[in-house]
Design a protein around this motif. Sequence first.
Motif, PDB file in Angstrom:
ATOM      1  N   GLU A  60      -7.260  -9.510   2.850  1.00  0.00           N
ATOM      2  CA  GLU A  60      -5.941  -8.809   3.396  1.00  0.00           C
ATOM      3  C   GLU A  60      -6.120  -7.363   3.224  1.00  0.00           C
ATOM      4  O   GLU A  60      -5.388  -6.739   3.776  1.00  0.00           O
ATOM      5  N   ASP A  61      -7.128  -6.807   2.485  1.00  0.00           N
ATOM      6  CA  ASP A  61      -7.429  -5.388   2.406  1.00  0.00           C
ATOM      7  C   ASP A  61      -8.149  -4.821   3.352  1.00  0.00           C
ATOM      8  O   ASP A  61      -9.138  -5.428   3.772  1.00  0.00           O
ATOM      9  N   ARG A  62      -7.524  -3.884   3.880  1.00  0.00           N
ATOM     10  CA  ARG A  62      -8.346  -3.058   5.055  1.00  0.00           C
ATOM     11  C   ARG A  62      -9.496  -2.347   4.777  1.00  0.00           C
ATOM     12  O   ARG A  62     -10.514  -2.151   5.637  1.00  0.00           O
ATOM     13  N   THR A  63      -9.554  -1.841   3.542  1.00  0.00           N
ATOM     14  CA  THR A  63     -10.841  -1.375   2.899  1.00  0.00           C
ATOM     15  C   THR A  63     -11.955  -2.305   2.562  1.00  0.00           C
ATOM     16  O   THR A  63     -11.973  -3.300   2.321  1.00  0.00           O
TER      17      THR A  63
ATOM     18  N   ASN B  27      -3.475  -6.607  -5.876  1.00  0.00           N
ATOM     19  CA  ASN B  27      -2.495  -5.877  -5.440  1.00  0.00           C
ATOM     20  C   ASN B  27      -2.747  -4.539  -5.907  1.00  0.00           C
ATOM     21  O   ASN B  27      -2.214  -3.272  -5.345  1.00  0.00           O
TER      22      ASN B  27
ATOM     23  N   THR C  18     -14.908  -4.230   1.164  1.00  0.00           N
ATOM     24  CA  THR C  18     -15.271  -4.524  -0.403  1.00  0.00           C
ATOM     25  C   THR C  18     -16.435  -5.519  -0.348  1.00  0.00           C
ATOM     26  O   THR C  18     -16.688  -6.143   0.478  1.00  0.00           O
TER      27      THR C  18
ATOM     28  N   ASP D 187      -5.239   2.429  -4.543  1.00  0.00           N
ATOM     29  CA  ASP D 187      -6.423   2.720  -3.618  1.00  0.00           C
ATOM     30  C   ASP D 187      -7.553   3.205  -4.851  1.00  0.00           C
ATOM     31  O   ASP D 187      -8.140   4.249  -4.543  1.00  0.00           O
TER      32      ASP D 187
ATOM     33  N   ARG E 291     -15.414  -1.134  -3.921  1.00  0.00           N
ATOM     34  CA  ARG E 291     -14.625  -0.973  -2.915  1.00  0.00           C
ATOM     35  C   ARG E 291     -14.893   0.392  -2.286  1.00  0.00           C
ATOM     36  O   ARG E 291     -15.042   1.475  -3.274  1.00  0.00           O
TER      37      ARG E 291
ATOM     38  N   ARG F 275      -5.099  -2.246  -4.080  1.00  0.00           N
ATOM     39  CA  ARG F 275      -4.337  -1.444  -2.790  1.00  0.00           C
ATOM     40  C   ARG F 275      -3.479  -0.702  -3.008  1.00  0.00           C
ATOM     41  O   ARG F 275      -3.564   0.457  -2.365  1.00  0.00           O
TER      42      ARG F 275
ATOM     43  N   GLU G  68       0.802  -1.211  -0.007  1.00  0.00           N
ATOM     44  CA  GLU G  68      -0.053  -0.125   0.018  1.00  0.00           C
ATOM     45  C   GLU G  68       0.786   1.110   0.044  1.00  0.00           C
ATOM     46  O   GLU G  68       2.032   1.288   0.448  1.00  0.00           O
TER      47      GLU G  68
END
Length: 755
Positions: A397-400, A360, A402, A366, A417, A363, A51
Motif C-alpha cells: 500500500e506504500d507508494r514509496t 503505518n 521498498t 516518511d 525504503r 508512511r 500519510e
Amino acid sequence: MKKQVLVSVDRGETRVALLESTEGAGNAGQGGNRRRGGRGKKPDSGYRVAELYFERRSNRSIVGNVYKGRVDNVLPGLEAAFVDIGLEKNGFLHVDEIRLPGVKVARRGHGGDNHPKISDLIKPGDELVVQVTKDPLKTKGARLTMDLTIAGRYLVYAPKGEGVGVSKKVDDAERNRLRKEVKGLELNGGGAIVRTAARGAVREDFERELPYLFKLHEVLEQRAVDLPGPCMVFQEADLSVRVVRDIFSAEFERAIVDDPGQVQRLKSFFTRTAPELVDKVELWEESDPLFEAFDVEPVIDGLISRRVDLPSGGYLMIDYAEALTVIDVNSGSFTGKGKQARLEDTITRTNLESAEEVVNQLRLRDIGGIIVIDFIDMAKARNQREVLKVLRAKLAEDRTKTFTAEISKLGLVEMTRQNVTEGAREVITRACPTCDGDGVIKSEETLAIEFERELREHASRAPKRSKAFLVRMHPDVVTEFTGQGARVLHALEEATGRYFVFEGSDRLPLDEFEIVMEGSIEDVQERAIPFQEGEEVLVQIVEPHMYNVDDAVAKVGGYVVSVMGGGRFVGEKKLVRIERAGRTSANAVLVGPIEDPKADAPAGGERTSRRRRRGGRGRGRGGAGEAGGDVATDATEGEMVSAEDAASAEDVVADRDDAVVAADEVAPDAESEAVEEASPVEDEAADAPVADDDAPSADGAADAGGEGRDAKEGADGVSSAVRRRTRGGRRSAASRAKRASAPDADETAETISSE
C-alpha cells in the motif's frame, strides 16, 4: 479502500494529510456520502491518517525542480561530479545520470569496462541542465540527473527517453489494458511512463494531457537558453497540487481544503487534466480548524515520540541513527488472551500487530534508508512467514519504493525504503540545543568534577592577594559542591588554600560557570551570602531534613535553608526568619504560629501576639488566624522588599500600636519563655549538619565575631531577640544597597526586613 485528502494552508506552511478507511469499521466508506455537516459537527469516523506532508514557505522541497548549473568539480575516483546549481551546497551528479547527445553511457555493472569515463564526458566549467531527484539531506547536497522528466496527471513525460512504460504498482490486467491505450501516442521523439493514478484512464485522457506536458517542456528549454547559470529554470508545483496530482484518483472520495485560493488552484489544475475530479474538491467552511475536526493534530504530535503503543498492550520503540532506523518490538503489558494462552501465541500476536503498525509509522514519518525491525523471536517458521506476509502486504500500500529481506535467525528484518525527503519529523523539529541531538548530557556530578579541576587551576594562577573567589554556576551543580556537608568544597579549599563561595543562577547552562569576584574573604562574604540574620524570606520548602523529620529544607539558587518545624509543609511556600546565615547554608524558623493540624482550631482564630497579627495581614486584611500565613504572597519570589513595601500605611500604624501593646504585656514568665524559644534556635543553628560553614584554617576566624554577638544576645532574653531583629533589618538594608549594583544579587529569594 476509500481515501480522502485534507489540505490545510497557513501563512507559514502547507500541510497535507492522506486519510484511509479502516478495515472492519462499520462506517468506513460513508464519509464521502456526506458533504459538510453543521457548524462544529465532527466529521465521520472510520478513517485513519496514513500519510502526512509538510512544506514550509522558507524551506520548500526542490525535488522535481530543473536547474541550469555549472560543473564545479569532477571526481574520477567516485565517477561523479559536483554541480553548482545556485544553492548553499553543490548537487551530486553520478556518471549513470549523465545524458548527452550522441553519447550512450552504460549503467554501472552493465557495460563492463568499456563505458566512457566521466572525465571524458564533462569537465569543470561546463553548463548542464539538471533535475533534482532527492532533496539535500543533512550534510549531503541534492541528488541530480540529466534525464529530465515532467510529471502530469496520468503521464510522466521524458523528453530524452524512449518508448512507453507502465508503473509496476498497477496489476497485470490493468497494465496490459493501459499499454493498448497509449500505443501509438505521438511523444515528439521522447518517452513516457504511465502513472499509477492512470488506473481506468482511456486514450482521450492521455491525448488531452500531452499538449500540456509539451508546452511545459518548451518553456523549460527556452528558459535554459536565455538564463545564465547557475539558476532555476523550472519549479515543481507546490505541495498541495503535487500530492493531489500524484495520489488523487477515482477511489478518492474528496479533497477538503481550508483555503479558497488553494481550492481555485486545484480546480484549475483538474480542469486541464481530469475534469471529472473537479467536483470532488471542497472548501472547508466550518468553525473548527480542519485538522482538529479530523483528529489529525494528535497524530502530528505523536510523530516526535519514540514510543508507539499497540492495541494489545505491546509497543514499538523507534530510534533514529545516521545510517539507519531501528524499530524494536516489545510485548509490554500484553500477556496473552485467555487461560490457555501460550507464549508462542502471545509473541506471534504482538508481532502481527507490530508488522502493520511498523508500515503505518514508516508512511506517517516518511522514514527512508536502511530500516531494521527487531521482532520478538518466534520458534515456529510458520509464524515467521505469517508475520513477513503481513509486513509485505502492508508495504504494497506504500507508494514509496521498498525492498524487504527475510527474517533472520535473530528475529531481525532488514529492509530499505527510498529516501526522497527529510520526513515530517525532521521538518517540524530541530536538534536539542542542550544535547545537540545526542539525547544525553553530562551529569551534574561529572560537571562538578570538571569545574573543580578548572577552579584548582585558576586558583594556582591567581595573585596571592586573591584569598577568596565567588563562583556562579547552575544551582544543580552548586549542590554537588555544597551538599553532604560541603565535603567537595572543603576538599577544594584544602587543596588550594583559598576560600570559595558559590552562587546559583538558573540562567547559566549546566556546563558553564563564571568567576564573579575575587579578593579578600570579608569582601567576598559580604557580596555572596544572600541573607542576613533577622531577615524574613519567602521560600519554597522542597524536601524533609535529612537528620530530623520535623524539619525541612528549602533551596534558593543552590543555597540551602534549613527550616525548623517545616517538615509538615514540604511543597509549600512559607515565610521564614533567618537565624543564622553562612556561605553555603542558613538556619531559619517559621514566621507565625505553628499549629497542630490535628487539633481543632478555635473559631475566629483569636490573635494573641504581634507575630500572629503580622502573619495574618500578609494574607490579606480578612485572612487572620491561619497558621504560617504567607506574607507578601503577591511579590515575585527572588525579589527583596522592605516591610514598608509589603504593608499599607494603615498596617504600619497598626504594627506600631501592636508593638506598644506587646511591650506593655510582657511579663517575667513571658520573657523567660522568649529566651527558651530563642535558645534552641541558636543551638540547632550551631549543630545542624547541613549548615557546615567551616573555612580553611588560615581564614577560620571569619565568623567568630558573629558567633560572639549571638552568645551575648542570648543572655539578654527578649530584648536581645528584639535587638537581633532590629540589627538584622539594618544590616539587610546595607547589604541590599551593596548588592543592588551587582548582577543576580536579587534573584535569591523574596525577603521582608524586620522593623
